[in-house]
Design a protein around this motif. Structure first.
Motif, PDB file in Angstrom:
ATOM      1  N   VAL A   1       0.871  -1.182   0.000  1.00 18.72           N
ATOM      2  CA  VAL A   1       0.000   0.000   0.000  1.00 18.72           C
ATOM      3  C   VAL A   1       0.903   1.226   0.000  1.00 18.72           C
ATOM      4  N   ILE A   2       0.751   2.068  -1.008  1.00 21.95           N
ATOM      5  CA  ILE A   2       1.554   3.280  -1.100  1.00 21.95           C
ATOM      6  C   ILE A   2       0.696   4.457  -0.658  1.00 21.95           C
ATOM      7  N   GLY A   3       1.057   5.018   0.498  1.00 18.24           N
ATOM      8  CA  GLY A   3       0.282   6.099   1.098  1.00 18.24           C
ATOM      9  C   GLY A   3      -0.321   5.640   2.406  1.00 18.24           C
ATOM     10  N   ALA A   4      -0.057   6.392   3.488  1.00 18.65           N
ATOM     11  CA  ALA A   4      -0.550   6.007   4.818  1.00 18.65           C
ATOM     12  C   ALA A   4      -1.638   6.937   5.316  1.00 18.65           C
ATOM     13  N   GLY A   5      -2.230   7.707   4.398  1.00 22.71           N
ATOM     14  CA  GLY A   5      -3.324   8.606   4.767  1.00 22.71           C
ATOM     15  C   GLY A   5      -4.614   7.854   5.009  1.00 22.71           C
ATOM     16  N   GLN A   6      -5.722   8.578   5.019  1.00 23.62           N
ATOM     17  CA  GLN A   6      -7.030   7.980   5.312  1.00 23.62           C
ATOM     18  C   GLN A   6      -7.298   6.735   4.491  1.00 23.62           C
ATOM     19  N   MET A   7      -7.104   6.838   3.183  1.00 20.38           N
ATOM     20  CA  MET A   7      -7.411   5.714   2.316  1.00 20.38           C
ATOM     21  C   MET A   7      -6.360   4.617   2.433  1.00 20.38           C
ATOM     22  N   GLY A   8      -5.090   5.006   2.436  1.00 22.78           N
ATOM     23  CA  GLY A   8      -4.023   4.019   2.508  1.00 22.78           C
ATOM     24  C   GLY A   8      -4.052   3.199   3.781  1.00 22.78           C
TER      25      GLY A   8
ATOM     26  N   PRO B   1     -27.305  10.757   5.440  1.00 20.06           N
ATOM     27  CA  PRO B   1     -26.732  10.576   6.782  1.00 20.06           C
ATOM     28  C   PRO B   1     -25.953  11.786   7.273  1.00 20.06           C
ATOM     29  N   MET B   2     -25.383  12.566   6.342  1.00 20.64           N
ATOM     30  CA  MET B   2     -24.737  13.828   6.716  1.00 20.64           C
ATOM     31  C   MET B   2     -24.939  14.817   5.579  1.00 20.64           C
ATOM     32  N   GLY B   3     -24.901  16.102   5.920  1.00 17.73           N
ATOM     33  CA  GLY B   3     -25.096  17.118   4.906  1.00 17.73           C
ATOM     34  C   GLY B   3     -23.938  17.167   3.926  1.00 17.73           C
ATOM     35  N   PRO B   4     -24.144  17.742   2.729  1.00 19.10           N
ATOM     36  CA  PRO B   4     -23.103  17.742   1.694  1.00 19.10           C
ATOM     37  C   PRO B   4     -21.865  18.545   2.057  1.00 19.10           C
ATOM     38  N   LEU B   5     -22.002  19.599   2.861  1.00 21.30           N
ATOM     39  CA  LEU B   5     -20.834  20.393   3.230  1.00 21.30           C
ATOM     40  C   LEU B   5     -20.031  19.698   4.330  1.00 21.30           C
ATOM     41  N   THR B   6     -20.721  19.020   5.240  1.00 20.79           N
ATOM     42  CA  THR B   6     -20.034  18.166   6.215  1.00 20.79           C
ATOM     43  C   THR B   6     -19.296  17.040   5.504  1.00 20.79           C
ATOM     44  N   LEU B   7     -19.957  16.458   4.511  1.00 20.19           N
ATOM     45  CA  LEU B   7     -19.345  15.375   3.736  1.00 20.19           C
ATOM     46  C   LEU B   7     -18.130  15.882   2.961  1.00 20.19           C
ATOM     47  N   ALA B   8     -18.232  17.086   2.403  1.00 17.36           N
ATOM     48  CA  ALA B   8     -17.096  17.667   1.678  1.00 17.36           C
ATOM     49  C   ALA B   8     -15.889  17.816   2.596  1.00 17.36           C
ATOM     50  N   ASP B   9     -16.132  18.292   3.821  1.00 18.06           N
ATOM     51  CA  ASP B   9     -15.043  18.409   4.795  1.00 18.06           C
ATOM     52  C   ASP B   9     -14.439  17.052   5.114  1.00 18.06           C
TER      53      ASP B   9
ATOM     54  N   GLY C   1     -12.450  15.917   1.999  1.00 19.84           N
ATOM     55  CA  GLY C   1     -11.329  16.827   1.736  1.00 19.84           C
ATOM     56  C   GLY C   1     -11.701  17.732   0.577  1.00 19.84           C
ATOM     57  N   LEU C   2     -11.716  19.042   0.812  1.00 16.86           N
ATOM     58  CA  LEU C   2     -12.126  19.967  -0.243  1.00 16.86           C
ATOM     59  C   LEU C   2     -11.148  19.949  -1.410  1.00 16.86           C
TER      60      LEU C   2
ATOM     61  N   VAL D   1      -9.140  22.843   3.909  1.00 15.65           N
ATOM     62  CA  VAL D   1      -9.572  21.715   3.085  1.00 15.65           C
ATOM     63  C   VAL D   1     -10.349  20.639   3.855  1.00 15.65           C
ATOM     64  N   GLY D   2     -10.760  20.959   5.088  1.00 13.28           N
ATOM     65  CA  GLY D   2     -11.635  20.031   5.797  1.00 13.28           C
ATOM     66  C   GLY D   2     -11.083  19.485   7.092  1.00 13.28           C
ATOM     67  N   ARG D   3     -11.645  18.370   7.499  1.00 11.09           N
ATOM     68  CA  ARG D   3     -11.328  17.781   8.804  1.00 11.09           C
ATOM     69  C   ARG D   3      -9.847  17.484   8.992  1.00 11.09           C
ATOM     70  N   LYS D   4      -9.169  17.084   7.932  1.00 13.76           N
ATOM     71  CA  LYS D   4      -7.777  16.670   8.083  1.00 13.76           C
ATOM     72  C   LYS D   4      -6.857  17.811   8.502  1.00 13.76           C
ATOM     73  N   VAL D   5      -7.301  19.058   8.303  1.00 10.02           N
ATOM     74  CA  VAL D   5      -6.513  20.202   8.773  1.00 10.02           C
ATOM     75  C   VAL D   5      -7.239  20.992   9.858  1.00 10.02           C
ATOM     76  N   GLY D   6      -8.428  20.528  10.235  1.00  5.23           N
ATOM     77  CA  GLY D   6      -9.173  21.179  11.322  1.00  5.23           C
ATOM     78  C   GLY D   6     -10.085  22.309  10.893  1.00  5.23           C
ATOM     79  N   LYS D   7     -10.131  22.597   9.596  1.00  5.78           N
ATOM     80  CA  LYS D   7     -10.986  23.695   9.135  1.00  5.78           C
ATOM     81  C   LYS D   7     -11.364  23.500   7.672  1.00  5.78           C
ATOM     82  N   GLY D   8     -12.651  23.652   7.400  1.00  9.57           N
ATOM     83  CA  GLY D   8     -13.188  23.629   6.051  1.00  9.57           C
ATOM     84  C   GLY D   8     -14.434  24.491   6.062  1.00  9.57           C
ATOM     85  N   PHE D   9     -15.551  23.922   5.688  1.00 10.45           N
ATOM     86  CA  PHE D   9     -16.804  24.656   5.836  1.00 10.45           C
ATOM     87  C   PHE D   9     -17.207  24.755   7.308  1.00 10.45           C
ATOM     88  N   TYR D  10     -16.567  23.939   8.124  1.00 10.44           N
ATOM     89  CA  TYR D  10     -16.700  24.023   9.582  1.00 10.44           C
ATOM     90  C   TYR D  10     -15.310  24.148  10.194  1.00 10.44           C
ATOM     91  N   ASP D  11     -15.257  24.786  11.359  1.00 12.58           N
ATOM     92  CA  ASP D  11     -14.042  24.855  12.172  1.00 12.58           C
ATOM     93  C   ASP D  11     -14.157  23.767  13.236  1.00 12.58           C
TER      94      ASP D  11
END
Length: 292
Positions: A9-16, A226-234, A237-238, A272-282
């Motif tokens: 597996v190349i990449g240890a982020g969310q998907m990796g 199950p979740m709103g589209p802007l929550t889902l975008a966060d 990852g934007l 860009v979203g949850r992974k940096v702590g801020k997107g459409f939500y803080d």
């Protein structure tokens, strides 16, 4: 199919780390690589945390968790993949990055090794053409979060062989994933439908039709999402959403796929979203707070 033993597996982020997680639980030996030790530590911590949550829900035992964790090896060197039977690339959603990874991996792995990409939008045929084995190349698009989501989109490139396809299906079955076949067109099935919906939600915000909270509430309660589209975008990852919209816009040349200027601005700001702590939500506090 029965010959797969070691999964790279190349990449240890969310998907990796999610792909490593389910592969190890299925009994495969796993080699997970990334460019930094910090990324690998974060990935392994996520796997341990997510497996512990599953143990608490009695999905498997502590002993099974320990055994699975023990099957995962990590490295910052791409040479660690030299004995893999299948390598799954789960790096950032940028074509140039993925192409360079596959060029490098082809210099390392033996001729028997199958190659797969977890891309959510980029042409499988194009990525395969950068390798020395396009017939052994396939798209395996896992859904996020990988341990919970049951679907895997399987996408053949123009040169993908039947044996490679059957190997991918066998791998998915062992991971207890349901597969759906998608043609090799921009964004495949799920993201062809989902991400333009998210982009339209951002336009709805951009044009002042609704606030962040009202848009999310409307889609949760009005469409039973199950979740709103802007929550889902966060959550996605934007930056990933923008990349997919750009692939759709470039690949299909249809103005309905224009990325919303507000989405572009958020990515430019690094929000860009949850992974940096801020997107459409803080996400810095106990309760997420809209940023607009």
């Amino acid at each position: 199919m029965t010959n797969l033993q070691t999964i790279g597996v190349i990449g240890a982020g969310q998907m990796g780390n999610g792909i490593a997680h389910v592969s190890a639980l299925a009994g495969y030996d796993v080699v997970m690589t990334d460019i930094s030790e910090d990324a690998l530590k974060h990935g392994m911590d996520a796997i341990e945390k997510n497996m512990a949550r599953q143990v608490s829900r009695e999905q498997f035992s502590v002993d099974e968790m320990k055994a699975a964790m023990g099957r995962i090896k990590t490295s910052t060197s791409i040479k660690a993949h030299e004995n893999d039977d299948l390598v799954v690339e789960a790096a950032t959603e940028k074509r140039e990055v993925k192409e360079q990874i596959f060029r490098s991996i082809c210099e390392i792995v033996p001729s028997r090794t199958y190659l797969a990409t977890n891309t959510s939008s980029i042409s499988i045929t194009r990525l395969a053409s950068t390798t020395d084995r396009p017939e052994k190349f396939i798209g395996m698009h896992f859904m996020n979060p990988v341990p919970l989501m049951k679907l895997m989109e399987v996408i053949r490139g123009l040169a993908t062989s039947q044996a490679t396809y059957e190997t991918a299906i066998g791998f998915a079955n062992r991971l207890e994933k349901t597969t759906t076949n998608a043609e090799d067109y921009p964004a495949f099935i799920v993201n062809r439908i989902l991400v333009p919906m998210i982009n339209e939600a951002v336009y709805t915000l951009y044009e002042g039709v609704g606030t962040v909270e009202s848009i999310d509430t409307a889609m949760r309660l009005g469409a039973n999402h199950p979740m709103g589209p802007l929550t889902l975008a966060d959550f996605i990852g934007l930056d990933t959403c923008l990349s997919i919209m750009q692939v759709l816009h470039d690949g299909l040349a249809d103005t309905k796929y224009r990325p919303c200027p507000l989405l572009v601005k958020y990515v430019e700001a690094g929000w860009v979203g949850r992974k940096v702590g801020k997107g459409f939500y803080d996400y810095s506090g106990d309760v997420p707070v809209p940023t607009r």
